[in-house]
Write an enzyme that holds these catalytic residues in place. Structure first.
Site, PDB file in Angstrom:
ATOM      1  N   TYR A 292       4.031   9.596  -9.966  1.00  0.00           N
ATOM      2  CA  TYR A 292       2.968   8.857  -9.288  1.00  0.00           C
ATOM      3  C   TYR A 292       2.252   7.911 -10.250  1.00  0.00           C
ATOM      4  O   TYR A 292       2.066   6.719  -9.949  1.00  0.00           O
ATOM      5  CB  TYR A 292       1.971   9.837  -8.683  1.00  0.00           C
ATOM      6  CG  TYR A 292       0.834   9.193  -7.931  1.00  0.00           C
ATOM      7  CD1 TYR A 292       1.042   8.564  -6.708  1.00  0.00           C
ATOM      8  CD2 TYR A 292      -0.469   9.225  -8.434  1.00  0.00           C
ATOM      9  CE1 TYR A 292       0.001   7.982  -5.998  1.00  0.00           C
ATOM     10  CE2 TYR A 292      -1.519   8.649  -7.736  1.00  0.00           C
ATOM     11  CZ  TYR A 292      -1.275   8.029  -6.516  1.00  0.00           C
ATOM     12  OH  TYR A 292      -2.324   7.452  -5.834  1.00  0.00           O
TER      13      TYR A 292
ATOM     14  N   SER B  50      -3.937   2.946  -8.743  1.00  0.00           N
ATOM     15  CA  SER B  50      -4.763   4.156  -8.745  1.00  0.00           C
ATOM     16  C   SER B  50      -5.298   4.370 -10.151  1.00  0.00           C
ATOM     17  O   SER B  50      -4.702   3.890 -11.134  1.00  0.00           O
ATOM     18  CB  SER B  50      -3.919   5.373  -8.330  1.00  0.00           C
ATOM     19  OG  SER B  50      -4.582   6.582  -8.629  1.00  0.00           O
TER      20      SER B  50
ATOM     21  N   SER C  20       4.425   4.936 -11.176  1.00  0.00           N
ATOM     22  CA  SER C  20       4.557   3.937 -10.118  1.00  0.00           C
ATOM     23  C   SER C  20       3.289   3.102 -10.001  1.00  0.00           C
ATOM     24  O   SER C  20       3.355   1.883  -9.777  1.00  0.00           O
ATOM     25  CB  SER C  20       4.877   4.612  -8.781  1.00  0.00           C
ATOM     26  OG  SER C  20       3.784   5.352  -8.280  1.00  0.00           O
ATOM     27  N   LYS C  21       2.127   3.719 -10.181  1.00  0.00           N
ATOM     28  CA  LYS C  21       0.875   2.982 -10.059  1.00  0.00           C
ATOM     29  C   LYS C  21       0.623   2.073 -11.262  1.00  0.00           C
ATOM     30  O   LYS C  21      -0.009   1.019 -11.137  1.00  0.00           O
ATOM     31  CB  LYS C  21      -0.288   3.961  -9.863  1.00  0.00           C
ATOM     32  CG  LYS C  21      -0.207   4.732  -8.552  1.00  0.00           C
ATOM     33  CD  LYS C  21      -0.041   3.793  -7.353  1.00  0.00           C
ATOM     34  CE  LYS C  21      -0.015   4.527  -6.038  1.00  0.00           C
ATOM     35  NZ  LYS C  21       0.166   3.615  -4.876  1.00  0.00           N
TER      36      LYS C  21
ATOM     37  N   ASN D  71       0.784  -1.216   0.000  1.00  0.00           N
ATOM     38  CA  ASN D  71       0.000   0.000   0.000  1.00  0.00           C
ATOM     39  C   ASN D  71       0.828   1.283   0.000  1.00  0.00           C
ATOM     40  O   ASN D  71       0.386   2.308  -0.524  1.00  0.00           O
ATOM     41  CB  ASN D  71      -0.917   0.001   1.231  1.00  0.00           C
ATOM     42  CG  ASN D  71      -1.616   1.327   1.446  1.00  0.00           C
ATOM     43  OD1 ASN D  71      -2.387   1.778   0.599  1.00  0.00           O
ATOM     44  ND2 ASN D  71      -1.347   1.958   2.579  1.00  0.00           N
TER      45      ASN D  71
ATOM     46  N   ILE E 171     -11.006   9.368  -3.232  1.00  0.00           N
ATOM     47  CA  ILE E 171     -11.467   8.846  -1.948  1.00  0.00           C
ATOM     48  C   ILE E 171     -11.375   9.940  -0.885  1.00  0.00           C
ATOM     49  O   ILE E 171     -10.378  10.662  -0.799  1.00  0.00           O
ATOM     50  CB  ILE E 171     -10.627   7.626  -1.516  1.00  0.00           C
ATOM     51  CG1 ILE E 171     -10.578   6.586  -2.643  1.00  0.00           C
ATOM     52  CG2 ILE E 171     -11.197   7.022  -0.240  1.00  0.00           C
ATOM     53  CD1 ILE E 171     -11.924   6.008  -3.039  1.00  0.00           C
TER      54      ILE E 171
END
Length: 242
Positions: free
Chosen positions: A142, A130, A145-146, A78, A175
């Protein structure tokens, strides 16, 4: 070997989606082991280890300690960071820090606990991805990486299916975490911009992610592997406007 109890490791477990996953997995009767840089400011439902996961030597040491104390057979990868920047402003060292924390930690965790899963012929691995994996402005490091986390879930699923080990990814949309609210107050223009992405104009709750992770770690999910579950209120099906 018949498994009678499951042990779930969750990285980045002190807050937000890690917290939600820890609570949901514990509710299913699993023993939960959490890792994060700081101790949680709430009653963690299991054992907790503090560790700077961006430090490989430190994190490998803690993984080893956990392995010596718990037969971990479920891993939720996570932990991660954002490091926002446009392509013109992107710094390579920041890009690699994001990959290092998100991807390297996942690889190290899986390699540490995989022998137990293979020995007992049962295991569950869930990677945090994500909707940003599909691309999002000013998030080069980001989103990259996801996207890697999705690719790893597919690749590992192919390699580990013969050991009755499933590997999947969850890809949250917008979220309503405390971090989100800190930067997007209710009624703000930024909140409205995010709501326009979602057909039902409703933010997701951390429990939506926690329950998905808990299910993918369950024995009932044995026929699901190599998949990515987008938990985004429909944002990625094109019903909203960007």
């Amino acid at each position: 070997m018949k498994v009678t109890k499951h042990y779930a490791l969750i990285t980045g477990a002190s807050m937000g989606l890690g917290k939600a996953a820890a609570e949901s997995v514990a509710h299913r009767g699993y023993e939960v082991i959490g890792i994060a840089r700081n101790m949680p400011e709430w009653e963690f439902p299991g054992s907790f280890y503090t560790c700077d996961l961006s430090n490989r030597e430190e994190s490998l040491s803690v993984f080893k300690t956990i392995k010596e104390n718990y037969p971990v057979d479920c891993v939720f990868n996570n932990v991660g960071i954002v490091n926002p920047a446009s392509v013109e402003e992107l710094k390579w060292e920041d890009f690699m820090k994001t990959i290092e924390l998100t991807v390297r930690t996942a690889v190290d965790a899986v390699q540490t606990f995989l022998p137990v899963m293979k020995e007992q012929h049962w295991g569950r691995i869930v990677n945090m991805s994500s909707i940003a994996a599909n691309g999002i402005a000013n998030r080069s490091s980001y989103s990259s990486s996801k996207a890697v986390m999705i690719s790893l879930a597919k690749t590992w699923a192919l390699e580990l299916s013969k050991y009755n080990i499933t590997v999947n990814a969850v890809a949250p949309g917008v979220i309503e975490t405390p971090f989100f609210r800190k930067h997007n107050p209710e009624g703000s223009e930024s909140e409205e911009r995010y709501l326009k992405m979602i057909p039902g104009r409703k933010l997701g709750s951390p429990i939506h992610i926690g329950e998905a992770v808990a299910y993918l770690m369950s024995e009932s999910a044995e026929y699901i592997t190599g998949q990515t579950l987008f938990i985004d209120g429909g944002a990625t099906i094109g019903g909203g406007t960007f």
